[in-house]
Design a protein around this motif. Structure first.
Motif, PDB file in Angstrom:
ATOM      1  N   GLN A  23      -9.153 -20.496   7.940  1.00  0.00           N
ATOM      2  CA  GLN A  23      -8.192 -19.483   7.824  1.00  0.00           C
ATOM      3  C   GLN A  23      -8.059 -19.455   6.365  1.00  0.00           C
ATOM      4  O   GLN A  23      -8.081 -20.318   5.748  1.00  0.00           O
ATOM      5  N   ILE A  24      -7.979 -18.346   6.216  1.00  0.00           N
ATOM      6  CA  ILE A  24      -7.332 -18.097   4.437  1.00  0.00           C
ATOM      7  C   ILE A  24      -6.751 -18.055   4.416  1.00  0.00           C
ATOM      8  O   ILE A  24      -5.796 -17.738   5.207  1.00  0.00           O
ATOM      9  N   ILE A  25      -6.253 -18.956   2.949  1.00  0.00           N
ATOM     10  CA  ILE A  25      -4.869 -19.433   2.481  1.00  0.00           C
ATOM     11  C   ILE A  25      -3.947 -18.265   2.327  1.00  0.00           C
ATOM     12  O   ILE A  25      -4.265 -16.754   2.053  1.00  0.00           O
ATOM     13  N   ARG A  26      -2.861 -18.616   3.026  1.00  0.00           N
ATOM     14  CA  ARG A  26      -1.380 -17.662   2.839  1.00  0.00           C
ATOM     15  C   ARG A  26      -1.430 -16.061   1.571  1.00  0.00           C
ATOM     16  O   ARG A  26      -1.243 -15.713   1.587  1.00  0.00           O
ATOM     17  N   ARG A  27      -1.786 -17.610  -0.066  1.00  0.00           N
ATOM     18  CA  ARG A  27      -1.498 -16.618  -1.248  1.00  0.00           C
ATOM     19  C   ARG A  27      -2.641 -16.125  -1.198  1.00  0.00           C
ATOM     20  O   ARG A  27      -2.542 -14.610  -2.142  1.00  0.00           O
ATOM     21  N   VAL A  28      -3.975 -15.705  -0.542  1.00  0.00           N
ATOM     22  CA  VAL A  28      -4.732 -14.527  -0.429  1.00  0.00           C
ATOM     23  C   VAL A  28      -4.361 -13.649   0.728  1.00  0.00           C
ATOM     24  O   VAL A  28      -4.452 -12.369  -0.485  1.00  0.00           O
ATOM     25  N   ARG A  29      -4.233 -14.315   2.172  1.00  0.00           N
ATOM     26  CA  ARG A  29      -3.449 -12.797   2.501  1.00  0.00           C
ATOM     27  C   ARG A  29      -2.566 -12.282   1.861  1.00  0.00           C
ATOM     28  O   ARG A  29      -2.250 -11.143   1.884  1.00  0.00           O
ATOM     29  N   ASP A  30      -1.121 -12.976   1.834  1.00  0.00           N
ATOM     30  CA  ASP A  30      -0.520 -11.811   1.013  1.00  0.00           C
ATOM     31  C   ASP A  30      -1.182 -11.001  -0.901  1.00  0.00           C
ATOM     32  O   ASP A  30      -0.156  -9.814  -0.598  1.00  0.00           O
ATOM     33  N   MET A  31      -2.287 -11.186  -1.009  1.00  0.00           N
ATOM     34  CA  MET A  31      -2.608 -10.367  -1.467  1.00  0.00           C
ATOM     35  C   MET A  31      -2.941  -8.264  -1.044  1.00  0.00           C
ATOM     36  O   MET A  31      -3.511  -7.923  -1.607  1.00  0.00           O
ATOM     37  N   VAL A  32      -3.491  -8.961   0.019  1.00  0.00           N
ATOM     38  CA  VAL A  32      -3.838  -7.858   1.422  1.00  0.00           C
ATOM     39  C   VAL A  32      -3.681  -7.133   1.561  1.00  0.00           C
ATOM     40  O   VAL A  32      -2.267  -7.561   2.532  1.00  0.00           O
ATOM     41  N   VAL A  33      -3.313  -6.119   1.563  1.00  0.00           N
ATOM     42  CA  VAL A  33      -3.005  -5.308   2.567  1.00  0.00           C
ATOM     43  C   VAL A  33      -3.815  -4.198   3.697  1.00  0.00           C
ATOM     44  O   VAL A  33      -4.646  -3.801   3.646  1.00  0.00           O
ATOM     45  N   PHE A  34      -3.565  -4.938   4.979  1.00  0.00           N
ATOM     46  CA  PHE A  34      -4.012  -3.741   6.702  1.00  0.00           C
ATOM     47  C   PHE A  34      -3.505  -2.540   6.489  1.00  0.00           C
ATOM     48  O   PHE A  34      -2.382  -2.735   6.282  1.00  0.00           O
ATOM     49  N   SER A  35      -3.887  -1.784   7.079  1.00  0.00           N
ATOM     50  CA  SER A  35      -3.287  -0.669   6.745  1.00  0.00           C
ATOM     51  C   SER A  35      -4.241  -0.150   7.854  1.00  0.00           C
ATOM     52  O   SER A  35      -5.297   0.794   7.405  1.00  0.00           O
ATOM     53  N   VAL A  36      -3.886   1.276   9.012  1.00  0.00           N
ATOM     54  CA  VAL A  36      -4.565   2.170   9.675  1.00  0.00           C
ATOM     55  C   VAL A  36      -4.386   3.331   9.369  1.00  0.00           C
ATOM     56  O   VAL A  36      -3.358   3.801   9.385  1.00  0.00           O
ATOM     57  N   GLN A  37      -5.244   3.959   9.035  1.00  0.00           N
ATOM     58  CA  GLN A  37      -5.293   5.140   7.336  1.00  0.00           C
ATOM     59  C   GLN A  37      -6.100   6.233   8.126  1.00  0.00           C
ATOM     60  O   GLN A  37      -7.929   6.557   8.675  1.00  0.00           O
ATOM     61  N   ASN A  38      -5.585   7.584   8.852  1.00  0.00           N
ATOM     62  CA  ASN A  38      -6.535   8.953   8.781  1.00  0.00           C
ATOM     63  C   ASN A  38      -6.998   9.120   7.331  1.00  0.00           C
ATOM     64  O   ASN A  38      -6.417   9.779   6.613  1.00  0.00           O
ATOM     65  N   ILE A  39      -8.646   8.895   6.718  1.00  0.00           N
ATOM     66  CA  ILE A  39      -8.609   9.073   5.458  1.00  0.00           C
ATOM     67  C   ILE A  39      -8.642  10.543   4.762  1.00  0.00           C
ATOM     68  O   ILE A  39      -8.519  11.939   4.404  1.00  0.00           O
ATOM     69  N   SER A  40      -8.498  12.096   6.155  1.00  0.00           N
ATOM     70  CA  SER A  40      -8.430  12.863   5.783  1.00  0.00           C
ATOM     71  C   SER A  40      -7.062  13.679   6.255  1.00  0.00           C
ATOM     72  O   SER A  40      -7.225  14.931   5.702  1.00  0.00           O
ATOM     73  N   ARG A  41      -6.476  12.468   6.696  1.00  0.00           N
ATOM     74  CA  ARG A  41      -4.554  13.192   6.505  1.00  0.00           C
ATOM     75  C   ARG A  41      -3.992  12.705   6.765  1.00  0.00           C
ATOM     76  O   ARG A  41      -2.756  13.263   5.824  1.00  0.00           O
ATOM     77  N   ASP A  42      -4.025  11.423   5.886  1.00  0.00           N
ATOM     78  CA  ASP A  42      -2.246  10.782   6.088  1.00  0.00           C
ATOM     79  C   ASP A  42      -2.855  10.493   4.649  1.00  0.00           C
ATOM     80  O   ASP A  42      -3.508  10.801   3.901  1.00  0.00           O
ATOM     81  N   PRO A  43      -1.482  10.333   3.675  1.00  0.00           N
ATOM     82  CA  PRO A  43      -1.629  10.028   2.187  1.00  0.00           C
ATOM     83  C   PRO A  43      -2.627   9.131   1.923  1.00  0.00           C
ATOM     84  O   PRO A  43      -2.303   7.984   2.077  1.00  0.00           O
ATOM     85  N   PRO A  44      -3.079   9.342   0.437  1.00  0.00           N
ATOM     86  CA  PRO A  44      -3.999   8.211   0.055  1.00  0.00           C
ATOM     87  C   PRO A  44      -3.487   6.929  -0.517  1.00  0.00           C
ATOM     88  O   PRO A  44      -2.486   7.915  -1.276  1.00  0.00           O
TER      89      PRO A  44
END
Length: 357
Positions: A23-44
């Motif tokens: 598993q990737i260490i928490r220090r690296v995981r905390d630097m990454v933001v995961f989100s589901v986004q509609n690329i044509s409708r949601d604010p970029p």
């Protein structure tokens, strides 16, 4: 992942869980933001260094594709990078991105001014507004659709096939069946019209596009293409510049029209009445091939001359820089000598060993 990741990277960036997985260490995981986004409708997002959007644009319609590319351009930093898939391209938004790596489809964002507001999603979702607009839309839609269908059928039957290319000679739009003139070669996919053009068409196409790009005028030329069972067939090549209405980007329209006006053919290639059909076809093919060879040779000579001019200019710049460097070195040496002498006299003592040496 032991077979693909080095021991050093495993030690620095991974931890082994109880079930034996990594598993990737928490220090690296905390630097990454995961989100589901509609690329044509949601604010970029904004001020991004890199956006990887691979094998998505090819599934979008032209209007949505252009809108998504504007949003991606807004989300990137100035000179940020956009990575696309091998089947994707910036299409009609060539004015927003510059190609820097053709094989890996990596683009950089250009410095262009865009509207302050970017449309995201539907303009009005309120149920009260829908009944008011629906009757007018329902009354107009059939007529608009019918007119659009009629125009499309007329273009398919009577208008010549063609393509639209940008300043980098990449095709951004196809119209009609152009397989007779353009063919995708084996290997890495490309949109460059010169690489897609059939070999016998390459010289004429290249010189005509360069002439239009220089003069900005409509040019008509005679070209030839090989057809199975018929041999070399002449056709009319029409090239002219067009401007995209919204972005004012300059593109080139290339049309492939069947048939040739006899006035466009060189004198030796026209049909004399006293010569037999077989001899005339052979003479015409040789004359046309000779004319194409001369034209290609001329364009090659012009390219060599331009390259020599660029090389000469670069050589002059290097010589100037070398002279400046020598002058700086001479000035620095003179300054150190003066400083050492003045220091020896003013101090009234023996100069240090490094000065005496």
């Amino acid at each position: 992942i032991v077979a693909d990741v080095s021991t050093e990277r495993l030690r620095r960036f991974f931890v082994k869980t109880e079930d034996g997985n990594y598993q990737i260490i928490r220090r690296v995981r905390d630097m990454v933001v995961f989100s589901v986004q509609n690329i044509s409708r949601d604010p970029p997002f904004s001020k991004l260094d890199l956006i990887s959007c691979r094998n998505l644009l090819m599934y979008l319609q032209s209007g949505i594709q252009k809108k998504v590319l504007r949003i991606l351009h807004y989300a990137l930093k100035p000179a940020g990078f956009l990575m696309l898939g091998h089947s994707d391209s910036v299409g009609d938004a060539a004015e927003l991105f510059a190609l820097i790596d053709r094989n890996n489809k990596i683009y950089t964002a250009k410095h262009v001014s865009l509207p302050a507001a970017i449309e995201l999603g539907p303009r009005d979702k309120s149920p009260a507004a829908a009944p008011q607009e629906r009757p007018t839309f329902a009354a107009v839609r059939p007529m608009l659709s019918l007119a659009h269908l009629a125009d499309r059928k007329i273009l398919e039957q009577y208008a010549p096939p063609g393509v639209v290319i940008n300043d980098a000679m990449d095709i951004v739009y196809y119209r009609g069946q152009s397989d007779r003139y353009l063919q995708q070669p084996s290997g890495v996919a490309t949109h460059n019209i010169l690489r897609l053009a059939r070999p016998e068409l390459h010289a004429t196409l290249k010189s005509t596009i360069e002439r239009v790009s220089t003069t900005n005028e409509r040019v008509t030329a005679v070209a030839q293409v090989k057809t199975e069972g018929l041999g070399l067939q002449h056709f009319t090549l029409i090239v002219q510049t067009i401007v995209e209405p919204e972005t004012k980007a300059r593109c080139v329209l290339v049309l492939f029209k069947d048939g040739v006006d006899e006035q466009l053919l060189p004198a030796p290639a026209r049909r004399p009445a006293a010569i037999s059909e077989g001899a005339n076809e052979s003479s015409e093919a040789l004359s046309q091939e000779l004319a194409l060879t001369k034209e290609y040779l001329q364009s090659t000579i012009e390219e060599v001359e331009r390259a020599n001019e660029d090389l000469q200019s670069a050589n002059e710049e290097l010589q100037s820089a070398n002279e400046e460097l020598q002058e700086l070195q001479r000035y620095a040496f003179t300054g150190r000598t003066t400083q050492r002498r003045s220091g020896t006299v003013s101090c009234g003592r023996v100069a240090p060993r490094e000065w005496r040496s």
